[in-house]
Design a protein around this motif. Structure first.
Motif, mmCIF file in Angstrom:
data_model
loop_
_atom_site.group_PDB
_atom_site.id
_atom_site.type_symbol
_atom_site.label_atom_id
_atom_site.label_comp_id
_atom_site.label_asym_id
_atom_site.label_seq_id
_atom_site.Cartn_x
_atom_site.Cartn_y
_atom_site.Cartn_z
ATOM 1 N N ALA A 84 0.739 -1.066 -0.003
ATOM 2 C CA ALA A 84 -0.064 0.024 0.188
ATOM 3 C C ALA A 84 0.884 1.291 -0.009
ATOM 4 O O ALA A 84 0.728 2.207 -0.639
ATOM 5 C CB ALA A 84 -0.924 -0.171 1.299
ATOM 6 N N ARG A 85 1.951 1.191 0.603
ATOM 7 C CA ARG A 85 2.834 2.232 0.882
ATOM 8 C C ARG A 85 3.455 2.551 -0.511
ATOM 9 O O ARG A 85 3.709 3.723 -0.987
ATOM 10 C CB ARG A 85 3.875 2.094 1.980
ATOM 11 N N ASP A 86 3.862 1.524 -1.203
ATOM 12 C CA ASP A 86 4.504 1.768 -2.547
ATOM 13 C C ASP A 86 3.581 2.182 -3.577
ATOM 14 O O ASP A 86 4.002 3.116 -4.279
ATOM 15 C CB ASP A 86 4.953 0.109 -3.149
ATOM 16 N N THR A 87 2.376 1.798 -3.461
ATOM 17 C CA THR A 87 1.230 2.547 -4.512
ATOM 18 C C THR A 87 1.054 3.921 -4.066
ATOM 19 O O THR A 87 0.997 4.576 -4.861
ATOM 20 C CB THR A 87 -0.074 1.709 -4.069
ATOM 21 N N LEU A 88 0.755 4.204 -2.881
ATOM 22 C CA LEU A 88 0.646 5.636 -2.527
ATOM 23 C C LEU A 88 1.612 6.470 -2.744
ATOM 24 O O LEU A 88 1.420 7.432 -3.245
ATOM 25 C CB LEU A 88 0.241 5.595 -1.044
ATOM 26 N N ASP A 89 3.000 5.886 -2.654
ATOM 27 C CA ASP A 89 4.280 6.903 -2.908
ATOM 28 C C ASP A 89 4.435 7.161 -4.651
ATOM 29 O O ASP A 89 4.639 8.055 -4.976
ATOM 30 C CB ASP A 89 5.319 5.930 -2.453
ATOM 31 N N LEU A 90 4.095 5.775 -5.340
ATOM 32 C CA LEU A 90 3.794 5.763 -6.809
ATOM 33 C C LEU A 90 2.927 6.990 -7.129
ATOM 34 O O LEU A 90 3.065 7.747 -7.994
ATOM 35 C CB LEU A 90 3.591 4.327 -7.397
ATOM 36 N N LEU A 91 1.741 7.053 -6.586
ATOM 37 C CA LEU A 91 0.612 8.064 -6.983
ATOM 38 C C LEU A 91 1.384 9.307 -6.734
ATOM 39 O O LEU A 91 0.920 10.099 -7.573
ATOM 40 C CB LEU A 91 -0.605 7.458 -6.031
ATOM 41 N N TRP A 92 1.788 9.471 -5.655
ATOM 42 C CA TRP A 92 2.215 10.696 -5.226
ATOM 43 C C TRP A 92 3.340 11.403 -6.279
ATOM 44 O O TRP A 92 3.389 12.417 -6.706
ATOM 45 C CB TRP A 92 2.989 11.023 -4.013
ATOM 46 N N THR A 93 3.981 10.520 -6.621
ATOM 47 C CA THR A 93 5.392 10.720 -7.559
ATOM 48 C C THR A 93 4.755 10.932 -8.839
ATOM 49 O O THR A 93 5.327 12.185 -9.333
ATOM 50 C CB THR A 93 6.231 9.493 -7.573
ATOM 51 N N TRP A 94 3.718 10.264 -9.458
ATOM 52 C CA TRP A 94 2.983 10.645 -10.638
ATOM 53 C C TRP A 94 2.261 12.137 -10.486
ATOM 54 O O TRP A 94 2.558 12.973 -11.482
ATOM 55 C CB TRP A 94 2.031 9.700 -10.892
ATOM 56 N N LEU A 95 1.792 12.301 -9.329
ATOM 57 C CA LEU A 95 1.018 13.735 -9.277
ATOM 58 C C LEU A 95 1.650 14.784 -8.966
ATOM 59 O O LEU A 95 1.311 15.968 -9.603
ATOM 60 C CB LEU A 95 0.121 13.481 -8.116
ATOM 61 N N VAL A 96 2.984 14.797 -8.476
ATOM 62 C CA VAL A 96 4.024 15.774 -8.453
ATOM 63 C C VAL A 96 4.788 16.220 -9.437
ATOM 64 O O VAL A 96 5.634 17.209 -9.496
ATOM 65 C CB VAL A 96 4.507 16.063 -7.166
ATOM 66 N N ALA A 97 4.811 15.184 -10.453
ATOM 67 C CA ALA A 97 5.707 15.328 -11.576
ATOM 68 C C ALA A 97 5.516 16.830 -12.302
ATOM 69 O O ALA A 97 4.260 17.147 -12.547
ATOM 70 C CB ALA A 97 5.419 14.422 -12.595
ATOM 71 N N PRO A 98 6.457 17.225 -12.753
ATOM 72 C CA PRO A 98 6.380 18.634 -13.307
ATOM 73 C C PRO A 98 5.351 18.660 -14.436
ATOM 74 O O PRO A 98 4.691 19.823 -14.430
ATOM 75 C CB PRO A 98 7.906 19.105 -13.830
ATOM 76 N N GLU A 99 5.375 17.918 -15.267
ATOM 77 C CA GLU A 99 4.492 17.778 -16.278
ATOM 78 C C GLU A 99 2.972 17.756 -16.102
ATOM 79 O O GLU A 99 2.066 17.791 -16.853
ATOM 80 C CB GLU A 99 4.687 16.558 -17.595
ATOM 81 N N ARG A 100 2.703 17.492 -14.817
ATOM 82 C CA ARG A 100 1.224 17.311 -14.486
ATOM 83 C C ARG A 100 0.952 18.759 -13.621
ATOM 84 O O ARG A 100 -0.181 18.777 -13.160
ATOM 85 C CB ARG A 100 0.854 16.174 -13.420
ATOM 86 N N ARG A 101 1.806 19.565 -13.531
ATOM 87 C CA ARG A 101 1.493 20.783 -12.620
ATOM 88 C C ARG A 101 0.103 21.466 -13.267
ATOM 89 O O ARG A 101 -0.631 22.191 -12.349
ATOM 90 C CB ARG A 101 2.894 21.503 -12.624
ATOM 91 N N GLY A 102 0.035 21.597 -14.430
ATOM 92 C CA GLY A 102 -0.951 22.205 -14.919
ATOM 93 C C GLY A 102 -2.370 21.557 -14.787
ATOM 94 O O GLY A 102 -3.393 22.090 -14.455
ATOM 95 N N ALA A 103 -2.388 20.287 -14.847
ATOM 96 C CA ALA A 103 -3.366 19.569 -14.364
ATOM 97 C C ALA A 103 -3.860 19.400 -13.341
ATOM 98 O O ALA A 103 -4.986 19.618 -13.095
ATOM 99 C CB ALA A 103 -3.161 17.974 -15.056
ATOM 100 N N LEU A 104 -3.047 19.570 -12.336
ATOM 101 C CA LEU A 104 -3.299 19.531 -10.924
ATOM 102 C C LEU A 104 -4.125 21.000 -10.599
ATOM 103 O O LEU A 104 -4.991 21.162 -9.722
ATOM 104 C CB LEU A 104 -1.980 19.672 -10.017
ATOM 105 N N ARG A 105 -3.357 22.226 -11.356
ATOM 106 C CA ARG A 105 -4.051 23.355 -10.993
ATOM 107 C C ARG A 105 -5.269 23.348 -11.493
ATOM 108 O O ARG A 105 -6.253 23.923 -10.993
ATOM 109 C CB ARG A 105 -3.157 24.458 -11.931
#
Length: 188
Positions: A84-105
């Motif tokens: 579960a920790r690996d999965t949540l950490d992977l999710l975090w890493t994907w979400l904070v990737a620079p190319e997703r900054r606009g999508a997060l915004r």
């Protein structure tokens, strides 16, 4: 054609939707106007109205693209082998990737606007929570950690990530995520 009706999908429609998503991810929804948007993406307000039915229809589809991208990341992380920790950490890493900054915004822009209850944002936040909780529930099934807690901390730290203006801020947010995981899912 009614305001909610839209023509069938076409390559041009898909291209204009993708360009609109990119434009809104960079510039936000706050002052979105069809004329400047159309000019920025190489179209006209008339074409956008024809293809999306209304400004609200276009906004609804822009928000849906952003929400679908995030949901795809949650689902992809849920489908990966690991703890579960690996999965949540992977999710975090994907979400904070620079190319997703606009999508997060874009996501948070729509999320906050949904609290006003006006179309096209009215159900955005509720639908987002409803989509995220089942995969998080599966990831955390063997743990006594409420998915709602994980979702709340994740989203709060993602907001802080968006606000980070220098590497020290980004490191602080990353450290907070790691500390949260250490608390709820310690490495054994």
């Amino acid at each position: 054609m009614t305001a909610d009706a839209k023509p069938p999908t076409s390559a041009r429609r898909d291209e204009l939707l993708a360009a609109s998503v990119a434009h809104v991810a960079e510039h936000g929804l706050a002052e979105l106007s069809l004329r400047p948007l159309a000019r920025a993406i190489g179209s006209s307000p008339r074409v956008l109205l024809y293809l999306f039915g209304s400004k609200e229809g276009l906004i609804r589809e822009i928000l849906e693209v952003g929400r679908a991208e995030q949901f795809a990341l949650v689902t992809r992380a849920d489908g990966r082998p690991g703890t579960a920790r690996d999965t949540l950490d992977l999710l975090w890493t994907w979400l904070v990737a620079p190319e997703r900054r606009g999508a997060l915004r874009l996501f948070f822009d729509g999320y906050v606007r949904s609290f006003q209850g006006d179309a096209p944002w009215s159900d955005f936040a509720v639908a987002s929570v409803d989509e995220w909780l089942p995969p998080l529930d599966r990831v955390l099934a063997d743990h006594r950690v409420p998915p709602t807690l994980v979702l709340a901390v994740l989203r709060g730290l993602l907001l802080d990530h968006l606000a980070a203006t220098n590497p020290a801020h980004a490191e602080r947010v990353q450290a907070a995520w790691t500390a949260f995981l250490d608390e709820i899912l310690p490495i054994r």
